[in-house]
Design an enzyme around this catalytic site. Structure first.
Site, PDB file in Angstrom:
ATOM      1  N   SER A  13     -35.110  -7.336 -32.214  1.00 17.72           N
ATOM      2  CA  SER A  13     -33.778  -7.708 -31.758  1.00 17.72           C
ATOM      3  C   SER A  13     -33.154  -8.681 -32.746  1.00 17.72           C
ATOM      4  O   SER A  13     -33.854  -9.364 -33.489  1.00 17.72           O
ATOM      5  CB  SER A  13     -33.850  -8.360 -30.368  1.00 17.72           C
ATOM      6  N   HIS A  14     -31.865  -8.789 -32.695  1.00 18.88           N
ATOM      7  CA  HIS A  14     -31.151  -9.778 -33.494  1.00 18.88           C
ATOM      8  C   HIS A  14     -31.376 -11.191 -32.954  1.00 18.88           C
ATOM      9  O   HIS A  14     -31.025 -12.159 -33.605  1.00 18.88           O
ATOM     10  CB  HIS A  14     -29.651  -9.467 -33.488  1.00 18.88           C
ATOM     11  N   SER A  15     -31.965 -11.288 -31.782  1.00 16.53           N
ATOM     12  CA  SER A  15     -32.190 -12.574 -31.134  1.00 16.53           C
ATOM     13  C   SER A  15     -33.650 -12.687 -30.702  1.00 16.53           C
ATOM     14  O   SER A  15     -34.161 -11.818 -29.994  1.00 16.53           O
ATOM     15  CB  SER A  15     -31.292 -12.686 -29.897  1.00 16.53           C
TER      16      SER A  15
END
Length: 136
Positions: A13-15
């Site tokens: 994920s980007h996070s």
């Protein structure tokens, strides 16, 4: 069943918080899913939003037990980073697949299916079928 025989799951994920939360949810809903090796590769190495080839490669290596690794990614550049790693050919464990599945539902399906001892193909099919889950 030993975790040696189970497919490993990587959530990209980007996070970091999103990846970790989805992993927690999937393992919690799987019950025995806690026996499945799930690793997250969220954000950048500096802790920001984005994707990191280094984190993805390390996560895949961490969950590889020889039965294959299913990688699920959230958005655009996460997918592109995994594709680039697969194209390089030596950055990810053998028998690693990028799975085209919705991130949350696909992760749950992948972890639940892997926890049964299913092979990589079955894990991929289950995660992909999550696209058909209707909510209304």
């Amino acid at each position: 069943m030993s975790d040696r025989n189970l497919v490993g799951i990587v959530l990209v994920s980007h996070s970091a918080r999103v990846a970790e939360s989805v992993a927690e949810l999937a393992q919690g809903l799987a019950g025995d899913g806690g026996t499945v090796s799930v690793a997250t590769a969220g954000g950048t190495t500096g802790g920001g939003f984005g994707t990191s080839a280094e984190l993805i490669a390390a996560a895949a290596a961490a969950v590889d037990r020889g039965a294959g690794v299913a990688v699920l990614a959230d958005l655009g550049s996460a997918v592109l980073t995994v594709k680039a790693l697969l194209a390089e050919g030596d950055e990810l464990p053998d028998n690693t697949r990028l799975v085209d599945a919705p991130f949350v539902e696909g992760a749950v399906a992948a972890v639940v299916t892997a926890s049964t001892g299913a092979d990589l193909g079955a894990v991929e099919v289950a995660a992909t079928e999550a696209y058909t889950y209707r909510k209304v």
